[in-house]
Design an enzyme around this catalytic site. Structure first.
Site, short mmCIF file in Angstrom:
data_model
loop_
_atom_site.label_atom_id
_atom_site.label_comp_id
_atom_site.label_asym_id
_atom_site.label_seq_id
_atom_site.Cartn_x
_atom_site.Cartn_y
_atom_site.Cartn_z
N TRP A 25 0.78 -1.16 -0.03
CA TRP A 25 0.37 0.05 -0.15
C TRP A 25 1.31 1.38 0.08
CZ3 TRP A 25 -4.83 -0.38 3.80
CH2 TRP A 25 -5.83 -1.30 3.26
N LYS A 26 2.17 1.03 0.52
CA LYS A 26 3.37 2.38 0.26
C LYS A 26 2.38 3.38 0.83
CE LYS A 26 4.39 1.21 -4.55
NZ LYS A 26 5.26 1.62 -5.87
N GLU B 63 11.49 2.01 -4.87
CA GLU B 63 11.72 3.07 -3.84
C GLU B 63 12.51 3.28 -2.43
OE1 GLU B 63 7.47 3.26 -3.38
OE2 GLU B 63 7.18 2.53 -5.85
N GLY C 270 1.25 -2.92 -6.84
CA GLY C 270 1.09 -1.40 -5.95
C GLY C 270 -0.32 -1.24 -5.51
N GLY C 271 -0.27 -0.06 -7.18
CA GLY C 271 -1.83 0.21 -7.65
C GLY C 271 -2.44 -0.48 -7.15
C1 PEP Z 1 5.35 -1.85 -6.07
O1 PEP Z 1 5.36 -1.07 -5.46
O2 PEP Z 1 6.21 -3.45 -5.65
C2 PEP Z 1 4.55 -1.62 -7.39
C3 PEP Z 1 4.88 -3.23 -8.29
O3 PEP Z 1 3.79 -1.30 -7.63
P1 PEP Z 1 2.87 -1.03 -9.16
O4 PEP Z 1 2.22 -2.20 -8.73
O5 PEP Z 1 2.03 0.64 -8.88
O6 PEP Z 1 3.37 -0.29 -9.80
#
Ligand code: PEP
Length: 264
Positions: free
Chosen positions: A28-29, A113, A247-248
């Site tokens: 979820w960052k 990140e 992620g998203g």
């Molecule tokens: C992640 O943050 O590990 C990621 C893969 O993000 P996203 O799926 O949004 O690309």
């Protein structure tokens, strides 16, 4: 986390790599407040009867309440980062013991990140992964090349170097998961082609087996980078892909559950 034992599912083992229980982990960052526990409840409520291990890694402020929300379901709760030492003068940091105390069972380390925003080196990632494993958490160790490195033909070299320098000394299938996340695919809507994913995951599997023998065959290899409901089935059916780091698309229960179902 339980051992990723082999099983008979839709995605066969043999030359496509060992058949391991898939892990679908949502990162979820820096998203989520208490109101978003409703999303977590929807995810947890949608898991009955599914074979995959499923995890959400919320921000640290929500780990305890997420664990409470997921109680009685199969949803696992993980963290997004940890400090390599147990306690001390490290303002703002969180130790493995604290994460465990809050109920987390795993922690992501070395996300790109963290590597770019906080200058984390492979050595720092290895120290965090080692702390996670010795503290009883599963370390989800992220590796991945930048667009520039791929254009220069360096992707495999970079990723294998990161792998060997970031894994903890104590590697076991229950305690270590590797996530291949090409940096240029994270949050961009771009994904690596299934052929590129297959090639990188084959290289990662070979390196793990060269370094750890039979244990290396049991380490789950996740793909991450813009995994969505419409591309999940193809990516998850790729040889040596044993799950996804999302992620998203993990912020919406319906999207995340669609990805989980694609692992069936
Ligand atoms: C992640 O943050 O590990 C990621 C893969 O993000 P996203 O799926 O949004 O690309």
């Amino acid at each position: 986390m339980s051992a990723p034992t082999t099983h008979s599912g839709a995605h066969s083992g043999t030359e496509s790599g060992p058949e391991l229980t898939p892990l679908i982990a949502g990162n979820w960052k820096m998203h989520g407040v208490k109101a978003d526990l409703a999303t977590l409840a929807d995810i947890a409520g949608g898991l009955s009867g599914l074979r995959a291990d499923v995890m959400i890694c919320p921000p640290a402020t929500l780990i305890g309440s997420s664990v409470a929300q997921a109680h009685g379901t199969s949803l696992l709760i993980g963290a997004q980062d940890c400090h390599p030492t147990e306690n001390g003068a490290h303002t703002g940091d969180i130790s493995v013991g604290m994460l465990k105390d809050a109920g987390a069972t795993a922690v992501i380390v070395g996300h790109s990140e963290r590597r770019s925003d906080h200058g984390e080196t492979d050595a720092a990632v290895k120290a965090k992964a080692g702390a996670a494993v010795s503290g009883g958490l599963t370390a989800i160790v992220c590796v991945g090349e930048t667009a520039g490195q791929r254009q220069l033909g360096l992707a495999e070299r970079v990723v294998l170097r990161q792998l060997r320098a970031s894994l903890p000394d104590d590697v076991s299938p229950t305690r270590v998961v590797v996530a291949y996340e090409p940096v240029w695919a994270i949050g961009t809507g771009l994904t690596a082609t299934p052929d590129d994913v297959a090639a990188m995951h084959a290289s990662l599997r070979s390196a793990l087996m060269a370094d750890y023998g039979a244990t290396g065959a049991q380490i789950r290899l996740l793909y991450g980078g813009s995994v969505k409901p419409d591309n999940a089935a193809e990516l998850l059916a790729t040889p040596n892909v044993n799950g996804a780091l999302v992620g998203g698309a993990s912020l919406k229960a319906a999207d995340f559950l669609a990805i989980v179902r694609a692992a069936e």
